[in-house]
Design an enzyme around this catalytic site. Structure first.
Site, PDB file in Angstrom:
ATOM      1  N   ASP A  90       0.871  -1.174   0.000  1.00 40.32           N
ATOM      2  CA  ASP A  90       0.000   0.000   0.000  1.00 40.32           C
ATOM      3  C   ASP A  90       0.908   1.225   0.000  1.00 40.32           C
ATOM      4  O   ASP A  90       2.128   1.107   0.065  1.00 40.32           O
ATOM      5  CB  ASP A  90      -0.976  -0.026   1.178  1.00 40.32           C
ATOM      6  CG  ASP A  90      -0.276   0.138   2.511  1.00 40.32           C
ATOM      7  OD1 ASP A  90       0.974   0.188   2.533  1.00 40.32           O
ATOM      8  OD2 ASP A  90      -0.976   0.229   3.531  1.00 40.32           O
ATOM      9  N   GLY A  92       1.078   3.751   2.156  1.00 41.34           N
ATOM     10  CA  GLY A  92       1.395   4.367   3.443  1.00 41.34           C
ATOM     11  C   GLY A  92       0.388   5.433   3.816  1.00 41.34           C
ATOM     12  O   GLY A  92       0.254   5.796   4.975  1.00 41.34           O
ATOM     13  N   ASP A 272      -8.381  -7.301  -0.292  1.00 42.08           N
ATOM     14  CA  ASP A 272      -7.517  -7.595   0.853  1.00 42.08           C
ATOM     15  C   ASP A 272      -8.285  -7.207   2.105  1.00 42.08           C
ATOM     16  O   ASP A 272      -9.122  -6.302   2.058  1.00 42.08           O
ATOM     17  CB  ASP A 272      -6.218  -6.769   0.817  1.00 42.08           C
ATOM     18  CG  ASP A 272      -6.441  -5.348   1.310  1.00 42.08           C
ATOM     19  OD1 ASP A 272      -6.984  -4.535   0.547  1.00 42.08           O
ATOM     20  OD2 ASP A 272      -6.117  -5.067   2.476  1.00 42.08           O
ATOM     21  N   CYS A 310     -12.781 -29.652   5.193  1.00 44.06           N
ATOM     22  CA  CYS A 310     -11.798 -28.600   4.889  1.00 44.06           C
ATOM     23  C   CYS A 310     -10.415 -29.229   4.764  1.00 44.06           C
ATOM     24  O   CYS A 310     -10.043 -30.084   5.572  1.00 44.06           O
ATOM     25  CB  CYS A 310     -11.809 -27.531   5.987  1.00 44.06           C
ATOM     26  SG  CYS A 310     -10.524 -26.275   5.784  1.00 44.06           S
ATOM     27  N   CYS A 312      -7.492 -27.649   5.035  1.00 46.93           N
ATOM     28  CA  CYS A 312      -6.420 -26.810   5.583  1.00 46.93           C
ATOM     29  C   CYS A 312      -5.590 -27.588   6.600  1.00 46.93           C
ATOM     30  O   CYS A 312      -6.031 -28.619   7.109  1.00 46.93           O
ATOM     31  CB  CYS A 312      -7.000 -25.534   6.203  1.00 46.93           C
ATOM     32  SG  CYS A 312      -7.489 -25.725   7.921  1.00 46.93           S
ATOM     33  N   CYS A 315      -7.522 -28.318   9.928  1.00 47.13           N
ATOM     34  CA  CYS A 315      -8.629 -29.288   9.862  1.00 47.13           C
ATOM     35  C   CYS A 315      -8.166 -30.698   9.524  1.00 47.13           C
ATOM     36  O   CYS A 315      -8.825 -31.668   9.869  1.00 47.13           O
ATOM     37  CB  CYS A 315      -9.675 -28.819   8.858  1.00 47.13           C
ATOM     38  SG  CYS A 315     -10.510 -27.318   9.419  1.00 47.13           S
ATOM     39  N   HIS A 341      -6.582 -21.702   8.993  1.00 47.74           N
ATOM     40  CA  HIS A 341      -7.907 -22.139   8.518  1.00 47.74           C
ATOM     41  C   HIS A 341      -8.643 -20.974   7.840  1.00 47.74           C
ATOM     42  O   HIS A 341      -9.212 -21.136   6.753  1.00 47.74           O
ATOM     43  CB  HIS A 341      -8.750 -22.697   9.669  1.00 47.74           C
ATOM     44  CG  HIS A 341     -10.181 -22.899   9.280  1.00 47.74           C
ATOM     45  ND1 HIS A 341     -10.623 -24.018   8.610  1.00 47.74           N
ATOM     46  CD2 HIS A 341     -11.257 -22.076   9.392  1.00 47.74           C
ATOM     47  CE1 HIS A 341     -11.913 -23.882   8.343  1.00 47.74           C
ATOM     48  NE2 HIS A 341     -12.329 -22.710   8.805  1.00 47.74           N
TER      49      HIS A 341
HETATM   50 ZN   LIG Z   1      -9.794 -25.756   7.929  1.00 48.91          ZN
END
Ligand SMILES: [Zn+2]
Length: 380
Positions: A90, A92, A272, A310, A312, A315, A341
């Site tokens: 970014d 600033g 974002d 999931c 991830c 998980c 996650h």
């Molecule tokens: Zn997860």
């Protein structure tokens, strides 16, 4: 830089952007690593595992602590933080206006005090470009002022006019920096930022003006700063049609999964937000059935993963009961697992969004995803 729209479904666009650090598939959610690290003890190796395409770092924070000159000496932010995919920095501006209590805005830029040690700092368009060039990010953001959502019309108009003059200076300075032999990334890209608070006509005029400047991408800034979600959607409906469709469209600092789903439907393809990391650090996790707070005692003996199915790292191996215990015991691993996650959830949602646009079923996908999240026992 090459940006190509691959598919369209209504106003939703599915594009591909080639950069000096690899190709970005959009719509994309950029994972926020303020000082060159994702808060919650998440490494860049972790980011690759959870499908992160773009990392976002904050110019102001890196400038006031450790310093962009040191990072340039090290070969730039990519080398410094061990990340070879795209980075967006970014300008600033947002931090200068939101973090520093004492500041004076002049035509040349902003005088303010560091929030860390109080020392006086000056930042204008040239300084912001110089710092971002030292960091060597893939995409640099133009230096702008983000006026408050309750600022008067007169103030907002004057501020937006100055932001336009600053953008001209940013573009010139970036061109100069990219031509120097010792610049870290000589292919650094510049995105301009649309401002205008909640005044649609000011925003539209500004969008028209900056669209003529042939920048690498265009952001809508100054939203998610206090206005309602409906106001945000109304502004996107008004402004996005005036930004070049054949360039990336970035909605800064937004937002909840629902905000992202709605904004994609209005032609936005870069996002974002700190929500997934911040919420994860506070034991709040996103699921397809709404957000859950792990501190709730009903998870005390719950052997299930945060979300069934999931993929991830949290998980795949750990139960809700164990992660809840980690928070209770104040073990850092609890935060780390929830942040992983949540970022995975966001990254995965963007993948689903891209797939839905490709198959022209974005409206159905959006409706089903929103209904699922709203139907959960604990709502967003
Ligand atoms: Zn997860």
């Amino acid at each position: 830089m090459e940006y190509k729209i691959l598919y369209k479904d209504g106003r939703a666009k599915r594009a591909e952007m080639k950069t000096a650090h690899g190709t970005i598939q959009t719509p994309v959610f950029m994972n926020v690593g303020t000082v060159g690290a994702i808060k919650g003890a998440v490494s860049t190796d972790d980011l690759k595992e959870i499908g992160t395409q773009v990392e976002l770092s904050n110019t102001y924070h890196l400038h006031v602590r450790t310093g962009d000159k040191l990072i340039k000496q090290f070969g730039g932010l990519h080398k410094f933080m061990h990340w070879d995919r795209p980075i967006l920095t970014d300008s600033g501006g947002f931090q200068v206006f939101s973090l520093s209590g004492l500041r004076k805005i002049k035509e040349e830029g902003v005088y303010f005090n560091s929030h860390i040690d109080g020392r006086k700092i000056f930042m204008g368009p040239e300084e912001s470009m110089q710092i971002q060039s030292n960091l060597g990010s893939t995409i640099a953001m133009a230096f702008d002022e983000c006026p408050s959502s309750v600022a008067s019309r007169e103030y907002v108009q004057a501020s937006v006019d100055r932001t336009t003059r600053w953008l001209v200076r940013c573009k010139e300075e970036m061109k100069r920096l990219n031509s120097l032999p010792d610049t870290v990334n000589r292919e650094q890209l510049l995105f301009g930022i649309n401002q205008g608070a909640v005044y649609d006509d000011i925003r539209i005029e500004h969008a028209k003006t900056i669209s003529e400047m042939d920048l690498d991408g265009y952001a809508v800034g100054g939203l998610a700063v206090g206005e309602t979600h409906d106001e945000m959607y109304r502004i996107l409906d008004s402004v996005v049609p005036y930004l070049p469709e054949d360039k990336p469209t970035y909605l800064m600092g937004v937002g909840t999964p629902a905000n992202i789903l709605e904004a994609v439907d209005r032609g936005v393809d870069f996002f974002d937000c700190v929500y997934p990391t911040r919420n994860g650090r506070h034991s709040h996790v996103y699921t397809n059935h709404g957000k859950m707070n792990l501190l709730n005692s009903k998870y005390e003996l719950d052997p299930r993963p945060l979300e069934e199915g999931c993929g991830c790292p949290a998980c795949r191996s750990y139960s809700r009961a164990y992660i809840r215990h980690l928070f209770k015991a104040k073990e850092m691993l609890g935060m780390r697992l929830c942040v992983l996650h949540n970022l995975y959830f966001y990254n995965k949602m963007m993948e689903e969004i891209r797939d839905a646009i490709e198959h022209h079923r974005y409206a159905e996908y959006k409706a089903a995803k929103l209904a699922g999240m709203m139907a959960g026992e604990e709502q967003n």
